[in-house]
Enzyme design. Structure first.
Site, PDB file in Angstrom:
ATOM      1  CG  ASP A 144      -1.923  -1.112   1.228  1.00  0.00           C
ATOM      2  OD1 ASP A 144      -2.415  -1.458   0.135  1.00  0.00           O
ATOM      3  OD2 ASP A 144      -2.225  -1.654   2.310  1.00  0.00           O
ATOM      4  CG  ASP A 178      -6.769  -1.510  -1.416  1.00  0.00           C
ATOM      5  OD1 ASP A 178      -7.078  -2.702  -1.540  1.00  0.00           O
ATOM      6  OD2 ASP A 178      -5.803  -1.116  -0.741  1.00  0.00           O
TER       7      ASP A 178
END
Length: 211
Positions: A144, A178
């Site tokens: 991420d 995401d």
């Protein structure tokens, strides 16, 4: 909308997702942050579990999560194929394509990243190390890097219990995959009636077109 066009959307999202993750993994140390704006940073973190950092406890929690993701991606793929086959709404097929691409992007991390990268603790990761990666197959961590602290400061003192405490919005760090999943779900919610038209209305339209 054809399966070919849906596939192009999926491939484009996967390329952006994996290129961004590869760049971060091979250029950033875990926890390293570059501020782009006051409200946006590139912050390298790794997620061992689900959204918001949640985990399945136990020795086999990570394996079970990855296997669940693999099963889910098969279901999403069938949903996409079936929607195209049945001439589903364009917005539905686009939304499913986004969700599939996002889910598949994070699965790549979970399945392979542990094998093809060294860890990022205090160093930049090495790609395809001779001594092997930081974990086995199915045990990789999701990369991420997108961080949007739109507000970072104290809460008003008049708020009960939390007044005066420091508060960050939006705190979670996420990635392109995401974002694709969230976009797909958002399209389904916002364009619900177009994505899932009433069967009776469809029949009336078909009859009217036939006349």
């Amino acid at each position: 909308m054809s399966i070919k066009k849906a596939s192009l959307i999926i491939i484009l999202i996967l390329l952006i997702d994996q290129i961004s993750k590869f760049y971060i993994k091979t250029n950033f140390v875990l926890g390293e942050e570059i501020k782009v704006f006051n409200w946006f940073s590139i912050l390298f973190v790794e997620n061992e579990g689900m959204a918001w950092g949640a985990k399945i406890p136990g020795e086999y929690g990570k394996l079970l999560l990855t296997l669940f993701r693999l099963g889910a991606i098969v279901g999403i793929a069938y949903w996409l194929w079936d929607s195209v086959r049945n001439n589903g709404a364009r917005v539905l097929i686009i939304a499913i394509s986004f969700i599939f691409a996002g889910a598949f992007g994070n699965i790549i991390d979970s399945v392979f990243y542990g094998m093809i990268f060294t860890d990022s603790y205090g160093r930049v990761a090495e790609f395809m190390p001779e001594a092997g990666g930081y974990a086995g197959i199915f045990h990789g961590k999701v990369v991420d890097m997108l961080y949007f602290p739109l507000y970072d400061g104290p809460l008003p003192s008049w708020i009960p219990f939390w007044g005066g405490d420091n508060f960050t919005f939006f705190e979670p760090v996420f990635n392109v995959a995401d974002t694709a999943i969230s976009t797909g779900v958002g399209l389904l919610l916002f364009f619900n009636k177009k994505a899932f038209p009433d069967k009776k209305e469809e029949e009336i339209k078909e009859r009217a077109a036939g006349n």
